[in-house]
Design a protein around this motif. Structure first.
Motif, PDB file in Angstrom:
ATOM      1  N   GLU A 126      48.334  47.640  41.971  1.00 40.19           N
ATOM      2  CA  GLU A 126      47.409  47.756  43.079  1.00 40.19           C
ATOM      3  C   GLU A 126      47.150  46.381  43.674  1.00 40.19           C
ATOM      4  O   GLU A 126      46.995  45.399  42.953  1.00 40.19           O
ATOM      5  N   VAL A 127      47.105  46.296  44.999  1.00 37.99           N
ATOM      6  CA  VAL A 127      46.836  45.049  45.689  1.00 37.99           C
ATOM      7  C   VAL A 127      45.331  44.983  45.945  1.00 37.99           C
ATOM      8  O   VAL A 127      44.744  45.904  46.481  1.00 37.99           O
ATOM      9  N   ILE A 128      44.694  43.897  45.548  1.00 41.69           N
ATOM     10  CA  ILE A 128      43.258  43.743  45.694  1.00 41.69           C
ATOM     11  C   ILE A 128      42.956  42.963  46.974  1.00 41.69           C
ATOM     12  O   ILE A 128      43.369  41.810  47.116  1.00 41.69           O
ATOM     13  N   PRO A 129      42.229  43.571  47.904  1.00 46.50           N
ATOM     14  CA  PRO A 129      41.878  42.861  49.132  1.00 46.50           C
ATOM     15  C   PRO A 129      40.777  41.832  48.880  1.00 46.50           C
ATOM     16  O   PRO A 129      39.979  41.967  47.950  1.00 46.50           O
ATOM     17  N   THR A 130      40.742  40.797  49.721  1.00 42.17           N
ATOM     18  CA  THR A 130      39.695  39.782  49.660  1.00 42.17           C
ATOM     19  C   THR A 130      39.081  39.644  51.048  1.00 42.17           C
ATOM     20  O   THR A 130      39.669  40.075  52.042  1.00 42.17           O
ATOM     21  N   ALA A 131      37.907  39.036  51.106  1.00 41.85           N
ATOM     22  CA  ALA A 131      37.245  38.814  52.393  1.00 41.85           C
ATOM     23  C   ALA A 131      36.456  37.521  52.335  1.00 41.85           C
ATOM     24  O   ALA A 131      35.918  37.151  51.293  1.00 41.85           O
ATOM     25  N   ASN A 132      36.389  36.851  53.484  1.00 34.86           N
ATOM     26  CA  ASN A 132      35.638  35.605  53.608  1.00 34.86           C
ATOM     27  C   ASN A 132      34.960  35.544  54.965  1.00 34.86           C
ATOM     28  O   ASN A 132      35.476  36.087  55.948  1.00 34.86           O
ATOM     29  N   PHE A 158      39.467  39.800  56.414  1.00 38.06           N
ATOM     30  CA  PHE A 158      39.927  40.570  55.265  1.00 38.06           C
ATOM     31  C   PHE A 158      41.410  40.276  55.079  1.00 38.06           C
ATOM     32  O   PHE A 158      42.168  40.263  56.052  1.00 38.06           O
ATOM     33  N   GLN A 159      41.822  40.040  53.829  1.00 39.02           N
ATOM     34  CA  GLN A 159      43.216  39.704  53.542  1.00 39.02           C
ATOM     35  C   GLN A 159      43.751  40.478  52.346  1.00 39.02           C
ATOM     36  O   GLN A 159      42.991  40.888  51.463  1.00 39.02           O
ATOM     37  N   LEU A 160      45.067  40.656  52.353  1.00 35.17           N
ATOM     38  CA  LEU A 160      45.825  41.129  51.198  1.00 35.17           C
ATOM     39  C   LEU A 160      46.795  40.007  50.883  1.00 35.17           C
ATOM     40  O   LEU A 160      47.753  39.787  51.622  1.00 35.17           O
ATOM     41  N   GLY A 161      46.520  39.263  49.832  1.00 39.97           N
ATOM     42  CA  GLY A 161      47.329  38.080  49.551  1.00 39.97           C
ATOM     43  C   GLY A 161      47.177  37.097  50.691  1.00 39.97           C
ATOM     44  O   GLY A 161      46.061  36.769  51.094  1.00 39.97           O
ATOM     45  N   ASP A 162      48.285  36.669  51.283  1.00 40.41           N
ATOM     46  CA  ASP A 162      48.254  35.745  52.412  1.00 40.41           C
ATOM     47  C   ASP A 162      48.208  36.446  53.757  1.00 40.41           C
ATOM     48  O   ASP A 162      48.103  35.800  54.792  1.00 40.41           O
ATOM     49  N   LYS A 163      48.273  37.771  53.769  1.00 42.66           N
ATOM     50  CA  LYS A 163      48.333  38.531  55.014  1.00 42.66           C
ATOM     51  C   LYS A 163      46.936  38.937  55.479  1.00 42.66           C
ATOM     52  O   LYS A 163      46.194  39.590  54.743  1.00 42.66           O
ATOM     53  N   ILE A 164      46.585  38.561  56.705  1.00 42.14           N
ATOM     54  CA  ILE A 164      45.316  38.978  57.297  1.00 42.14           C
ATOM     55  C   ILE A 164      45.468  40.419  57.765  1.00 42.14           C
ATOM     56  O   ILE A 164      46.388  40.745  58.521  1.00 42.14           O
ATOM     57  N   ILE A 165      44.579  41.280  57.303  1.00 43.77           N
ATOM     58  CA  ILE A 165      44.645  42.693  57.694  1.00 43.77           C
ATOM     59  C   ILE A 165      43.575  43.064  58.712  1.00 43.77           C
ATOM     60  O   ILE A 165      43.701  44.077  59.393  1.00 43.77           O
ATOM     61  N   SER A 166      42.515  42.231  58.836  1.00 44.19           N
ATOM     62  CA  SER A 166      41.456  42.548  59.780  1.00 44.19           C
ATOM     63  C   SER A 166      40.540  41.342  59.969  1.00 44.19           C
ATOM     64  O   SER A 166      40.312  40.583  59.032  1.00 44.19           O
ATOM     65  N   GLU A 167      40.025  41.191  61.188  1.00 44.90           N
ATOM     66  CA  GLU A 167      39.033  40.164  61.493  1.00 44.90           C
ATOM     67  C   GLU A 167      37.907  40.805  62.295  1.00 44.90           C
ATOM     68  O   GLU A 167      38.159  41.644  63.158  1.00 44.90           O
TER      69      GLU A 167
END
Length: 75
Positions: free
Chosen positions: A14-20, A35-44
């Motif tokens: 499972e890929v754990i999303p992060t947010a800053n 919001f990111q998955l690894g180095d990929k930004i998925i949402s701003e």
């Protein structure tokens, strides 16, 4: 394995999303949530304060679940 923030079991693939919350010096508002998955930004999402961004993350992050499993692979 368990997600220490939610005490939820986490599957190894499972890929754990992060947010800053980050500043946007030249933006229409002073901050944004990324919001990111690894180095990929998925949402701003633009927010007007650090506190608003943190509240948005707290509300949204538990709802994001992404699997790295190949949909063509047998489970």
């Amino acid at each position: 394995m368990v997600d220490i923030n939610s005490n939820t079991p986490v599957m190894p693939d499972e890929v754990i999303p992060t947010a800053n919350v980050v500043t946007t010096p030249n933006g229409a508002v002073p901050y944004k949530v990324v919001f990111q998955l690894g180095d990929k930004i998925i949402s701003e999402h633009a927010v007007s304060s650090m506190r608003e961004g943190e509240a948005f993350i707290k509300e949204q992050l538990p709802n994001i679940r992404v699997s790295a499993r190949d949909p063509n692979r047998n489970a």
